[in-house]
Design an enzyme around this catalytic site. Structure first.
Site, PDB file in Angstrom:
ATOM      1  N   SER A   1      33.376 -43.063  -4.570  1.00 16.19           N
ATOM      2  CA  SER A   1      34.242 -41.903  -4.772  1.00 16.19           C
ATOM      3  C   SER A   1      35.635 -42.319  -5.239  1.00 16.19           C
ATOM      4  O   SER A   1      35.773 -42.974  -6.275  1.00 16.19           O
ATOM      5  CB  SER A   1      34.290 -41.080  -3.478  1.00 16.19           C
TER       6      SER A   1
ATOM      7  N   ASP B   1      25.601 -33.341  -7.303  1.00 13.78           N
ATOM      8  CA  ASP B   1      26.766 -33.778  -6.528  1.00 13.78           C
ATOM      9  C   ASP B   1      27.824 -32.692  -6.624  1.00 13.78           C
ATOM     10  O   ASP B   1      28.350 -32.409  -7.703  1.00 13.78           O
ATOM     11  CB  ASP B   1      27.299 -35.109  -7.096  1.00 13.78           C
TER      12      ASP B   1
ATOM     13  N   HIS C   1      27.090 -36.553  -2.385  1.00 13.34           N
ATOM     14  CA  HIS C   1      28.169 -37.419  -2.857  1.00 13.34           C
ATOM     15  C   HIS C   1      28.185 -38.773  -2.150  1.00 13.34           C
ATOM     16  O   HIS C   1      29.037 -39.593  -2.438  1.00 13.34           O
ATOM     17  CB  HIS C   1      29.513 -36.700  -2.644  1.00 13.34           C
TER      18      HIS C   1
END
Length: 243
Positions: A75, A197, A225
């Protein structure tokens, strides 16, 4: 070197790391304000942008005397790793980005996944009700509603993060825009994108891939995610094949 995402800590890599420990030196760490980090080291000015966190990555590498690092970032750590590699390219051999997003906010033809008002509302809720925000967002971020224990773990991770640091890191993360930085990254890169996602949609992974000529994009048959928690096998296989 494994770098966790927002609201998480190094423990989130526990299903992936064992596959690499026999062949590689593995480095795990918690960003300042996360996990078991030293909260007294927090400096609001230093960490007012992702460059402060990237500087920490470089400091860790130098302290440990590492080179030819494979940086695996989840991320927001994808952009942190990119910034570190742009600053000190000789330290990094390759980068793996899991669910990267250079900007979460829609802008013209760019689809980041959120309107600015959506992000502002989420940040305001986090400021006013940390526990409520965590309970609402964890299932959305994790996906995989048939496995509620995953969302529960993510919610617990969010909740144990000090609220002041959680609020600060959230603003830096979700208001950042690193699109212009991508063209400066020349490190070989693997982009791991989940087919579904809610935080970093497929269009974002494709955008990052287009901006990085030295990149490879793999769209995994996975949801959510956090595939290193929900689908660690495919994530591990993809990383091993890449490196």
């Amino acid at each position: 070197m494994f770098a966790h995402g927002y609201g998480c800590d190094q423990n989130m890599w526990r299903a992936v790391v064992p596959s690499f420990e026999d062949e590689y030196r593995v480095v795990l760490f918690d960003y300042v304000g996360s996990g078991l980090s030293d909260l007294s080291s927090f400096n609001r000015t230093r960490y007012s942008s992702l460059t402060g966190y990237a500087a920490d990555v470089i400091e860790i590498i130098e302290e440990l005397g590492l080179d030819r690092v494979t940086f695996i970032g989840h991320s927001v750590s994808s952009m942190i790793g990119a910034l570190a590699a742009i600053e000190r390219p000789k330290l990094f051999e390759q980068i793996v980005m899991i669910g990267p997003s250079p900007s979460y906010i829609n802008d013209g033809d760019y689809v980041g996944g959120f309107g600015r008002s959506d992000i502002e509302d989420l940040l305001e809720m986090l400021d006013n009700n940390h526990a409520g925000w965590s309970a609402m967002m964890a299932p959305i971020i994790m996906g995989n509603p048939d496995r509620p224990e995953l969302a529960a773990e993510l919610e617990a991770s969010f909740c144990k993060t000090d609220p002041v640091h959680a609020q600060h890191f959230a603003r830096v993360t979700f208001l950042s825009d690193n699109r212009s930085d991508l063209v400066k990254l020349h490190t070989r890169t693997l982009i791991l994108q989940c087919a579904e996602d809610a935080i970093a949609p497929l269009s974002v992974g494709q955008y990052v891939h287009r901006c990085l000529p030295e990149s490879q994009l793999i769209v995994m048959d996975a949801t959510g995610h956090c595939p290193h928690l929900s689908s660690p096998g495919p994530v591990t296989d993809a990383i091993r094949a890449f490196i």
